[in-house]
Scaffold this motif. Sequence first.
Motif, PDB file in Angstrom:
ATOM      1  N   ARG A 162      51.472  62.881 134.666  1.00  0.00           N
ATOM      2  CA  ARG A 162      52.608  63.772 134.383  1.00  0.00           C
ATOM      3  C   ARG A 162      53.869  63.293 135.085  1.00  0.00           C
ATOM      4  O   ARG A 162      54.954  63.335 134.513  1.00  0.00           O
ATOM      5  N   ALA A 163      53.739  62.847 136.338  1.00  0.00           N
ATOM      6  CA  ALA A 163      54.907  62.378 137.090  1.00  0.00           C
ATOM      7  C   ALA A 163      55.517  61.127 136.459  1.00  0.00           C
ATOM      8  O   ALA A 163      56.724  60.903 136.577  1.00  0.00           O
ATOM      9  N   SER A 164      54.699  60.351 135.776  1.00  0.00           N
ATOM     10  CA  SER A 164      55.193  59.123 135.146  1.00  0.00           C
ATOM     11  C   SER A 164      55.780  59.376 133.760  1.00  0.00           C
ATOM     12  O   SER A 164      56.271  58.453 133.124  1.00  0.00           O
ATOM     13  N   GLY A 165      55.678  60.612 133.296  1.00  0.00           N
ATOM     14  CA  GLY A 165      56.187  60.934 131.962  1.00  0.00           C
ATOM     15  C   GLY A 165      55.147  60.762 130.876  1.00  0.00           C
ATOM     16  O   GLY A 165      55.482  60.818 129.695  1.00  0.00           O
ATOM     17  N   GLY A 166      53.907  60.571 131.259  1.00  0.00           N
ATOM     18  CA  GLY A 166      52.834  60.437 130.276  1.00  0.00           C
ATOM     19  C   GLY A 166      52.722  61.675 129.421  1.00  0.00           C
ATOM     20  O   GLY A 166      52.909  62.800 129.909  1.00  0.00           O
ATOM     21  N   GLU A 167      52.433  61.463 128.153  1.00  0.00           N
ATOM     22  CA  GLU A 167      52.353  62.579 127.214  1.00  0.00           C
ATOM     23  C   GLU A 167      50.953  62.845 126.702  1.00  0.00           C
ATOM     24  O   GLU A 167      50.705  63.886 126.092  1.00  0.00           O
ATOM     25  N   CYS A 168      50.049  61.902 126.878  1.00  0.00           N
ATOM     26  CA  CYS A 168      48.676  62.103 126.427  1.00  0.00           C
ATOM     27  C   CYS A 168      47.748  61.318 127.346  1.00  0.00           C
ATOM     28  O   CYS A 168      48.188  60.464 128.127  1.00  0.00           O
ATOM     29  N   LEU A 169      46.463  61.613 127.275  1.00  0.00           N
ATOM     30  CA  LEU A 169      45.513  60.960 128.160  1.00  0.00           C
ATOM     31  C   LEU A 169      45.468  59.449 127.965  1.00  0.00           C
ATOM     32  O   LEU A 169      45.226  58.713 128.918  1.00  0.00           O
ATOM     33  N   ASP A 170      45.725  58.991 126.761  1.00  0.00           N
ATOM     34  CA  ASP A 170      45.711  57.546 126.529  1.00  0.00           C
ATOM     35  C   ASP A 170      46.807  56.833 127.310  1.00  0.00           C
ATOM     36  O   ASP A 170      46.701  55.627 127.554  1.00  0.00           O
ATOM     37  N   ASP A 171      47.827  57.555 127.745  1.00  0.00           N
ATOM     38  CA  ASP A 171      48.864  56.950 128.577  1.00  0.00           C
ATOM     39  C   ASP A 171      48.325  56.557 129.955  1.00  0.00           C
ATOM     40  O   ASP A 171      48.957  55.778 130.677  1.00  0.00           O
ATOM     41  N   LEU A 172      47.157  57.076 130.331  1.00  0.00           N
ATOM     42  CA  LEU A 172      46.522  56.651 131.578  1.00  0.00           C
ATOM     43  C   LEU A 172      46.218  55.160 131.562  1.00  0.00           C
ATOM     44  O   LEU A 172      46.222  54.509 132.600  1.00  0.00           O
ATOM     45  N   ASP A 173      45.942  54.619 130.367  1.00  0.00           N
ATOM     46  CA  ASP A 173      45.657  53.184 130.265  1.00  0.00           C
ATOM     47  C   ASP A 173      46.839  52.349 130.733  1.00  0.00           C
ATOM     48  O   ASP A 173      46.652  51.282 131.326  1.00  0.00           O
ATOM     49  N   VAL A 174      48.045  52.803 130.484  1.00  0.00           N
ATOM     50  CA  VAL A 174      49.238  52.080 130.935  1.00  0.00           C
ATOM     51  C   VAL A 174      49.242  52.013 132.465  1.00  0.00           C
ATOM     52  O   VAL A 174      49.491  50.959 133.053  1.00  0.00           O
ATOM     53  N   LEU A 175      48.931  53.139 133.100  1.00  0.00           N
ATOM     54  CA  LEU A 175      48.889  53.169 134.560  1.00  0.00           C
ATOM     55  C   LEU A 175      47.708  52.372 135.094  1.00  0.00           C
ATOM     56  O   LEU A 175      47.822  51.666 136.106  1.00  0.00           O
ATOM     57  N   ARG A 176      46.571  52.458 134.424  1.00  0.00           N
ATOM     58  CA  ARG A 176      45.370  51.712 134.850  1.00  0.00           C
ATOM     59  C   ARG A 176      45.598  50.209 134.818  1.00  0.00           C
ATOM     60  O   ARG A 176      45.057  49.482 135.644  1.00  0.00           O
ATOM     61  N   LYS A 177      46.369  49.745 133.857  1.00  0.00           N
ATOM     62  CA  LYS A 177      46.596  48.303 133.701  1.00  0.00           C
ATOM     63  C   LYS A 177      47.684  47.780 134.629  1.00  0.00           C
ATOM     64  O   LYS A 177      47.909  46.581 134.700  1.00  0.00           O
ATOM     65  N   ASP A 178      48.340  48.657 135.357  1.00  0.00           N
ATOM     66  CA  ASP A 178      49.382  48.261 136.296  1.00  0.00           C
ATOM     67  C   ASP A 178      48.713  47.895 137.626  1.00  0.00           C
ATOM     68  O   ASP A 178      48.459  48.745 138.479  1.00  0.00           O
ATOM     69  N   ALA A 179      48.422  46.603 137.781  1.00  0.00           N
ATOM     70  CA  ALA A 179      47.701  46.137 138.970  1.00  0.00           C
ATOM     71  C   ALA A 179      48.474  46.420 140.252  1.00  0.00           C
ATOM     72  O   ALA A 179      47.880  46.742 141.283  1.00  0.00           O
ATOM     73  N   GLY A 180      49.792  46.315 140.191  1.00  0.00           N
ATOM     74  CA  GLY A 180      50.603  46.592 141.371  1.00  0.00           C
ATOM     75  C   GLY A 180      50.494  48.047 141.803  1.00  0.00           C
ATOM     76  O   GLY A 180      50.366  48.343 142.996  1.00  0.00           O
ATOM     77  N   LEU A 181      50.510  48.956 140.844  1.00  0.00           N
ATOM     78  CA  LEU A 181      50.365  50.376 141.160  1.00  0.00           C
ATOM     79  C   LEU A 181      48.989  50.650 141.750  1.00  0.00           C
ATOM     80  O   LEU A 181      48.873  51.335 142.772  1.00  0.00           O
ATOM     81  N   CYS A 182      47.964  50.137 141.126  1.00  0.00           N
ATOM     82  CA  CYS A 182      46.601  50.364 141.636  1.00  0.00           C
ATOM     83  C   CYS A 182      46.444  49.788 143.037  1.00  0.00           C
ATOM     84  O   CYS A 182      45.756  50.369 143.876  1.00  0.00           O
TER      85      CYS A 182
END
Length: 147
Positions: A68-88
């Motif tokens: 939600r803080a990243s502006g995600g609109e659906c659960l599939d947007d979690l994949d964008v965050l999951r693939k961000d190695a720097g964030l993880c």
Amino acid sequence: MNDRAVLPFVVEVDKHSDRVTGRAGLAYVAETMRPLGLPQMIRREIKIRQRSRGCLEAAQVEALVLLRASGGECLDDLDVLRKDAGLCRLLGTALPPPDATRHFLYAFHEEALLEAARAERGPEQKACIPRENAALRGLARVQAAVV
């Protein structure tokens, strides 16, 4: 490293693209949640997992807040965050996959409670509010403690 920091990171300049993120601000969201004791409260109040494997409830809630803080609109947007190695790397952990989070959210719904509420409503009523299940009551206690 700052003595008051919660997450295991320091700000540094790095030109390797797999270790850089444009979402570094999300780490501060997690760093705010953790000292408030949210993981411990969630572990104490929300009991959904039935096996020892899989994501902890606290990790699921944290992922949803970050989504939600990243502006995600659906659960599939979690994949964008999951693939961000720097964030993880900043978070010190991988985020749960969308399907696991979807199953986590399903635990807050109980069809039997919805059917009971429908049965109790009058013929002129179109809507009903079911009673909360144990997971929702636990989430409400966590929210009340944080607020």
